[in-house]
Design a protein around this motif. Structure first.
Motif, PDB file in Angstrom:
ATOM      1  N   UNK A 202       0.867  -1.192   0.024  1.00 30.05           N
ATOM      2  CA  UNK A 202      -0.243  -0.361  -0.287  1.00 30.05           C
ATOM      3  C   UNK A 202       0.701   1.357   0.010  1.00 30.05           C
ATOM      4  N   UNK A 203       2.005   1.247   1.007  1.00 28.59           N
ATOM      5  CA  UNK A 203       2.750   2.441   0.965  1.00 28.59           C
ATOM      6  C   UNK A 203       3.043   2.545  -0.434  1.00 28.59           C
ATOM      7  N   UNK A 204       3.702   1.133  -1.198  1.00 29.13           N
ATOM      8  CA  UNK A 204       4.771   1.661  -2.719  1.00 29.13           C
ATOM      9  C   UNK A 204       3.950   1.875  -3.442  1.00 29.13           C
ATOM     10  N   UNK A 205       2.436   1.413  -3.572  1.00 29.25           N
ATOM     11  CA  UNK A 205       1.616   1.531  -4.828  1.00 29.25           C
ATOM     12  C   UNK A 205       0.609   2.617  -4.726  1.00 29.25           C
ATOM     13  N   UNK A 206       0.204   3.043  -3.085  1.00 26.41           N
ATOM     14  CA  UNK A 206      -1.272   3.870  -3.079  1.00 26.41           C
ATOM     15  C   UNK A 206      -1.032   5.087  -2.435  1.00 26.41           C
ATOM     16  N   UNK A 207      -0.308   4.978  -1.232  1.00 24.98           N
ATOM     17  CA  UNK A 207      -0.139   6.493  -0.558  1.00 24.98           C
ATOM     18  C   UNK A 207      -0.157   7.454  -0.808  1.00 24.98           C
ATOM     19  N   UNK A 208      -0.976   8.144  -0.655  1.00 24.52           N
ATOM     20  CA  UNK A 208      -1.034   9.809  -0.625  1.00 24.52           C
ATOM     21  C   UNK A 208       0.689  10.097  -0.982  1.00 24.52           C
ATOM     22  N   UNK A 209       1.157  11.275  -1.174  1.00 23.94           N
ATOM     23  CA  UNK A 209       2.725  11.612  -1.425  1.00 23.94           C
ATOM     24  C   UNK A 209       2.687  12.496  -0.322  1.00 23.94           C
ATOM     25  N   UNK A 210       1.417  13.373   0.694  1.00 23.20           N
ATOM     26  CA  UNK A 210       1.593  14.228   1.584  1.00 23.20           C
ATOM     27  C   UNK A 210       2.131  13.191   2.997  1.00 23.20           C
ATOM     28  N   UNK A 211       2.002  12.117   2.940  1.00 20.26           N
ATOM     29  CA  UNK A 211       2.350  11.541   4.249  1.00 20.26           C
ATOM     30  C   UNK A 211       3.254  10.807   4.272  1.00 20.26           C
ATOM     31  N   UNK A 212       4.543  11.361   4.827  1.00 15.42           N
ATOM     32  CA  UNK A 212       5.747  10.764   4.525  1.00 15.42           C
ATOM     33  C   UNK A 212       6.563  10.171   5.606  1.00 15.42           C
TER      34      UNK A 212
ATOM     35  N   UNK B 223      -3.504  -8.029  18.380  1.00 12.79           N
ATOM     36  CA  UNK B 223      -2.661  -8.227  17.971  1.00 12.79           C
ATOM     37  C   UNK B 223      -1.478  -7.576  17.041  1.00 12.79           C
ATOM     38  N   UNK B 224      -2.060  -7.716  15.795  1.00  9.67           N
ATOM     39  CA  UNK B 224      -1.217  -7.199  15.005  1.00  9.67           C
ATOM     40  C   UNK B 224      -1.666  -5.489  14.850  1.00  9.67           C
ATOM     41  N   UNK B 225      -0.462  -4.600  14.617  1.00  9.68           N
ATOM     42  CA  UNK B 225      -0.306  -2.949  14.841  1.00  9.68           C
ATOM     43  C   UNK B 225      -1.402  -2.567  13.384  1.00  9.68           C
ATOM     44  N   UNK B 226      -1.734  -1.465  13.557  1.00 10.25           N
ATOM     45  CA  UNK B 226      -2.215  -0.473  12.475  1.00 10.25           C
ATOM     46  C   UNK B 226      -1.251   0.474  12.179  1.00 10.25           C
ATOM     47  N   UNK B 227      -1.073   0.156  10.676  1.00 13.71           N
ATOM     48  CA  UNK B 227       0.026   1.683  10.686  1.00 13.71           C
ATOM     49  C   UNK B 227      -0.975   2.430   9.770  1.00 13.71           C
ATOM     50  N   UNK B 228      -0.502   3.707  10.613  1.00 13.06           N
ATOM     51  CA  UNK B 228      -0.949   5.160  10.401  1.00 13.06           C
ATOM     52  C   UNK B 228       0.309   5.773   9.900  1.00 13.06           C
ATOM     53  N   UNK B 229       0.220   7.347   9.189  1.00 16.94           N
ATOM     54  CA  UNK B 229       0.751   8.182   8.474  1.00 16.94           C
ATOM     55  C   UNK B 229       0.038   9.492   8.931  1.00 16.94           C
ATOM     56  N   UNK B 230       0.902  10.030   8.207  1.00 18.29           N
ATOM     57  CA  UNK B 230       1.089  11.528   8.921  1.00 18.29           C
ATOM     58  C   UNK B 230       1.541  12.683   8.653  1.00 18.29           C
ATOM     59  N   UNK B 231       1.003  13.933   8.505  1.00 13.03           N
ATOM     60  CA  UNK B 231       1.731  15.177   8.098  1.00 13.03           C
ATOM     61  C   UNK B 231       1.045  16.450   8.565  1.00 13.03           C
ATOM     62  N   UNK B 232       1.715  17.445   8.321  1.00 15.89           N
ATOM     63  CA  UNK B 232       0.984  18.821   9.199  1.00 15.89           C
ATOM     64  C   UNK B 232       1.476  19.965   7.839  1.00 15.89           C
ATOM     65  N   UNK B 233       0.312  20.352   7.760  1.00 16.50           N
ATOM     66  CA  UNK B 233      -0.113  21.049   6.095  1.00 16.50           C
ATOM     67  C   UNK B 233       0.616  22.279   6.930  1.00 16.50           C
ATOM     68  N   UNK B 234       0.293  23.418   6.094  1.00 20.85           N
ATOM     69  CA  UNK B 234       1.368  24.700   6.424  1.00 20.85           C
ATOM     70  C   UNK B 234       0.145  25.582   7.474  1.00 20.85           C
TER      71      UNK B 234
END
Length: 199
Positions: free
Chosen positions: A38-48, A59-70
């Motif tokens: 998902x990170x390689x193919x579909x993740x929005x570019x804004x989430x770095x 017991x299987x963690x979730x993946x959380x992406x984050x970004x802060x806008x201007x």
């Protein structure tokens, strides 16, 4: 036919003999592979930047992406696996300099519960939305609002008028903040580092 039946029975016994942590490790590897894809193919570019957080109790963690806008807003994409694919949900928090919006996100580890608190219109309007993560989807399970209008404080819980004390009790029952952690305290890693963790 007897031989085939015997083979099936032996395979079933063999499966039962495999330690549960090995089965869990295999499923965890499958989920991580799905996150990586998902990170390689579909993740929005804004989430770095990303982190692995145990939101629910599987017991299987979730993946959380984050970004802060201007403008000071924080955006989070919560990725979970529903058994077939990665499901994403987006939430936001922070302080918008262009308006009077203020917001915070909290979660109770391993309970699958998230609270999105918002305040706007100079604090005269507020809301508490409680989400539950189930089968990869976030669903609103409780909602409370506050509004100060015509010199009166109006509280509503699930669209019904309630007193301030009732509001607090219902919110605590739906989401116990004493056990909660803030999304703002999550340690995030660069996208490249997270990809290495998932491999």
């Amino acid at each position: 036919m007897k031989k085939k039946g015997l083979v099936v029975v032996l395979l079933f016994i063999l499966f039962l003999m495999i330690p549960s942590n090995d089965v869990e490790a295999a499923s965890k590897k499958k989920v991580y592979k799905a996150y990586y894809s998902w990170m390689v193919k579909k993740a929005p570019k804004s989430y770095k930047e990303y982190s692995l957080v145990k939101l629910d109790n599987d017991n299987i963690p979730e993946l959380i992406g984050h970004y802060q806008d201007d403008y000071g807003m924080h955006y989070y994409v919560i990725c979970s696996y529903n058994g077939k694919k990665v499901v994403t949900n987006e939430l936001y928090a922070g302080m918008a300099y262009t308006s009077s919006y203020r917001g915070s996100l909290y979660y109770i580890p391993k309970k699958g519960k998230i609270l999105q608190y918002t305040s706007y219109a100079a604090g005269t309007q507020k809301s508490d939305e409680v989400y539950k993560l189930k089968k990869g989807k976030l669903k609103v399970v409780a909602n409370g609002t506050f509004e100060y209008r015509n010199n009166k404080s109006i509280y509503r819980w699930n669209d019904k008028k309630v007193s301030k004390s009732t509001y607090k009790k219902k919110l605590k029952k739906a989401f116990n903040q004493s056990k909660a952690k803030s999304f703002g305290d999550i340690q995030f890693y660069s996208k490249s580092k997270m990809k290495k963790k998932l491999k």
